[in-house]
Structure formats: structure tokens, C-alpha cells
Design an enzyme around this catalytic site. Structure first.
Site, PDB file in Angstrom:
ATOM      1  N   ASN A  89       0.872  -1.178   0.000  1.00 39.52           N
ATOM      2  CA  ASN A  89       0.000   0.000   0.000  1.00 39.52           C
ATOM      3  C   ASN A  89       0.909   1.228   0.000  1.00 39.52           C
ATOM      4  OD1 ASN A  89      -1.879   2.015   0.421  1.00 39.52           O
ATOM      5  ND2 ASN A  89      -2.296   1.469   2.547  1.00 39.52           N
ATOM      6  N   TRP A  90       1.009   1.874  -1.163  1.00 45.82           N
ATOM      7  CA  TRP A  90       1.941   2.995  -1.294  1.00 45.82           C
ATOM      8  C   TRP A  90       1.430   4.272  -0.615  1.00 45.82           C
ATOM      9  CZ3 TRP A  90       4.187   2.948  -6.975  1.00 45.82           C
ATOM     10  CH2 TRP A  90       4.857   1.732  -7.181  1.00 45.82           C
ATOM     11  N   LYS A  91       0.142   4.331  -0.305  1.00 42.78           N
ATOM     12  CA  LYS A  91      -0.458   5.517   0.319  1.00 42.78           C
ATOM     13  C   LYS A  91      -0.201   6.753  -0.568  1.00 42.78           C
ATOM     14  CE  LYS A  91      -0.182   3.291   4.788  1.00 42.78           C
ATOM     15  NZ  LYS A  91      -0.075   3.442   6.247  1.00 42.78           N
TER      16      LYS A  91
ATOM     17  N   HIS B 193      -9.432   1.238   4.811  1.00 41.10           N
ATOM     18  CA  HIS B 193      -8.181   1.430   5.543  1.00 41.10           C
ATOM     19  C   HIS B 193      -8.407   2.379   6.709  1.00 41.10           C
ATOM     20  CE1 HIS B 193      -4.032   2.547   6.447  1.00 41.10           C
ATOM     21  NE2 HIS B 193      -3.682   1.427   5.828  1.00 41.10           N
TER      22      HIS B 193
ATOM     23  N   GLU C  79      -6.857   4.794   7.804  1.00 41.22           N
ATOM     24  CA  GLU C  79      -6.673   6.216   7.493  1.00 41.22           C
ATOM     25  C   GLU C  79      -7.905   6.785   6.804  1.00 41.22           C
ATOM     26  OE1 GLU C  79      -1.925   5.344   7.191  1.00 41.22           O
ATOM     27  OE2 GLU C  79      -3.055   5.677   5.338  1.00 41.22           O
TER      28      GLU C  79
ATOM     29  N   GLU D   7      -5.456  -4.745  10.546  1.00 40.83           N
ATOM     30  CA  GLU D   7      -4.420  -3.757  10.853  1.00 40.83           C
ATOM     31  C   GLU D   7      -4.645  -3.213  12.254  1.00 40.83           C
ATOM     32  OE1 GLU D   7      -4.695  -0.492   8.108  1.00 40.83           O
ATOM     33  OE2 GLU D   7      -6.802  -0.220   8.550  1.00 40.83           O
TER      34      GLU D   7
ATOM     35  N   GLY E 218       2.787   2.730  11.383  1.00 41.89           N
ATOM     36  CA  GLY E 218       3.654   3.900  11.330  1.00 41.89           C
ATOM     37  C   GLY E 218       4.189   4.337  12.673  1.00 41.89           C
TER      38      GLY E 218
ATOM     39  N   SER F 187       3.024  -2.500  10.546  1.00 46.33           N
ATOM     40  CA  SER F 187       4.486  -2.422  10.671  1.00 46.33           C
ATOM     41  C   SER F 187       5.158  -3.773  10.425  1.00 46.33           C
ATOM     42  CB  SER F 187       4.886  -1.867  12.048  1.00 46.33           C
ATOM     43  OG  SER F 187       4.473  -0.530  12.167  1.00 46.33           O
TER      44      SER F 187
ATOM     45  N   GLY G 244       2.929  -1.243   4.330  1.00 46.11           N
ATOM     46  CA  GLY G 244       2.987   0.190   4.096  1.00 46.11           C
ATOM     47  C   GLY G 244       4.394   0.649   3.749  1.00 46.11           C
ATOM     48  N   GLY G 245       5.099   1.214   4.730  1.00 46.29           N
ATOM     49  CA  GLY G 245       6.402   1.822   4.494  1.00 46.29           C
ATOM     50  C   GLY G 245       7.396   0.902   3.808  1.00 46.29           C
TER      51      GLY G 245
END
Length: 251
Positions: free
Chosen positions: A9-11, A96, A98, A167, A173, A213, A234-235
Site C-alpha cells: 500500500n503505497w499511500k 483502511h 486512514e 491492521e 507507522g 508495521s 505500508g512503508g
């Protein structure tokens, strides 16, 4: 059928040129290894068509990060499931944390988005999870159960087309990670909730991903748990080497 999946997930990251370069690098690296999981990259709307041109579907599948609950019309700035599908995408992330937190998406809206995605032949990666307060006050199972049950208007056939991503919001994050045992406990609970509504066959065939994470250092331990079928990353998905490290945790 239940599959091992690693989805990135590049966000809201990467320019178009950066995204195309990253997608191409991932595609080439995936092509060069024997792997035991499906690989998906979910990219910003602006990138979908260009990224689709540089990946090969047998190596890497393409997903969007959201879609509208409406099929078309006067909804300035929105992107429909049909538009997503027309880019070559096969998957879409929905619900998600967010989107729930910053944009107020609720269960009714998310059910409508899920119906739109399914009607257009997209596979929803449907996210559920609890915030730190829920974890600390012990209500986390009930919170996640309610988010899964929001989809229980779907037929068993349609629910069986979904991928669920758990999640723990407190681990996104923040550098905190649910332990492998905590992840397994929640994944097993989600599977039990699905079984209670749709039966053991649907529950056993639903892929449930961990999305908090997840890194190359902890992926193997998390993925070794019987109810964890991969990760929504994610990251670590923003660098080809770290993303590959997670993919290779299935080898």
C-alpha cells in the site's frame, strides 16, 4: 481459494515517475525468484495506468487504494470502481484505518464501496482493526467483529471473493508491532466470526492479511502463524529491497 498474499500500500507517496520506476524494479525482482505468494501493489490513482504498463500480471497484480461508493455522476474528485477496473487494476483497498479516521468512512459507505468493487470485477482488500484505546480497554475483539459484520449483507459467494486485512491501528507507522501471537489470535477470531455467518468452507478459504508495521525482520515469524496468510505492507513497500524481503519470508 485461500492464498498467501503480500500486498503493498503505497499511500500518498511517489511521483508518477518514481512510482513507475519502483513498480518496474519490483516486477523485475519478483520475476527473478521462485515465490510462494501472490504479489500486489496498490498505488495512487494517478499511477494506475502507467504502472500497469510496466508490470506483468503473472508477476505482480495491480490495485488501487480506494474507490467511490457511487457508480458514476456528479461527484467531483471521486474515482469509481469502473474507472479503477479500466486501468487494468484487479484489486482495491477499502476501509483502511486512514480512510476511516481522516475521511470519516463508515460501515454503510464501506459496504456500498465493496458492492461497487465486486460489481466491477475487482477484489476488495477490506481493512479492519482497532485503535490503541480499544486494545487497552479490552474491546478489540468486539470492535473488529463489528467491522467484519458490516459486510454480512453480502452473499456467501460475494464474501468469498474478499481478502481481509487486519491492521492494529496502534501499530501503523508507530514502529510498534503486534506480536505474532497477537496477530494470530485476532486472525483466528476473524475467521471464527466469518465461519459463524458463512460456514467453515468460506472461512477456511478467506485470505486474512496482517497490516501493522510488517518488515523483513519480523515477516517470517508473523507469516508462520496458521491463520495469517500474508501482509498488507505500508512503508516497507516503498523500497523494492525491503518489499522483496517480506515476499521472500514465504520461501
Amino acid at each position: 481459494m485461500r492464498k498467501n498474499i503480500v500486498a503493498g500500500n503505497w499511500k500518498m507517496n511517489t511521483t508518477l515517475d518514481e512510482g513507475v520506476e519502483l513498480a518496474n524494479e519490483i516486477n523485475e525482482k519478483v520475476k527473478g525468484i521462485k515465490r510462494n505468494c501472490e504479489v500486489i501493489i496498490c498505488v495512487p490513482f494517478t499511477h494506475l495506468t502507467s504502472v500497469n504498463a510496466v508490470i506483468e500480471s503473472e508477476n505482480v497484480a495491480l490495485g488501487a487504494e480506494n474507490c467511490s461508493e457511487h457508480d458514476k455522476g456528479a461527484y467531483t474528485g471521486e474515482v469509481s470502481a469502473a474507472m479503477v477496473k479500466s486501468t487494468g487494476a484487479t484489486h482495491v483497498i477499502l476501509g483502511h484505518s486512514e480512510r476511516r479516521q481522516y475521511f470519516g468512512e463508515n460501515n454503510e459507505q464501506l459496504l456500498a464501496k465493496t458492492r461497487q468493487a465486486l460489481a466491477n470485477g475487482l477484489t476488495p482488500i477490506f481493512c479492519v482493526g482497532e485503535v490503541l484505546e480499544d486494545r487497552e480497554n479490552g474491546s478489540y475483539n468486539d470492535v473488529v467483529e463489528g467491522q467484519v459484520e458490516a459486510l454480512f449483507d453480502l452473499t456467501a459467494e460475494d464474501f468469498g471473493k474478499l481478502v481481509i486485512a487486519y491492521e492494529p491501528v496502534w501499530a501503523i507507522g508507530t514502529g510498534k508491532t503486534a506480536t505474532a501471537d497477537q496477530a494470530q489470535d485476532m486472525h483466528a477470531h476473524i475467521r471464527k466470526v466469518i465461519e459463524g455467518k458463512y460456514g467453515k468452507d468460506v472461512a477456511d478459504n478467506t485470505s486474512i492479511l496482517y497490516g501493522g508495521s510488517c518488515k523483513p525482520e519480523n515477516a517470517k515469524e508473523i507469516f508462520s502463524k496458521p491463520d495469517v496468510d500474508g501482509g498488507l505492507i505500508g512503508g516497507a513497500a516503498l523500497k523494492a529491497d525491503s518489499f522483496m524481503g517480506i515476499i521472500e519470508a514465504f520461501n
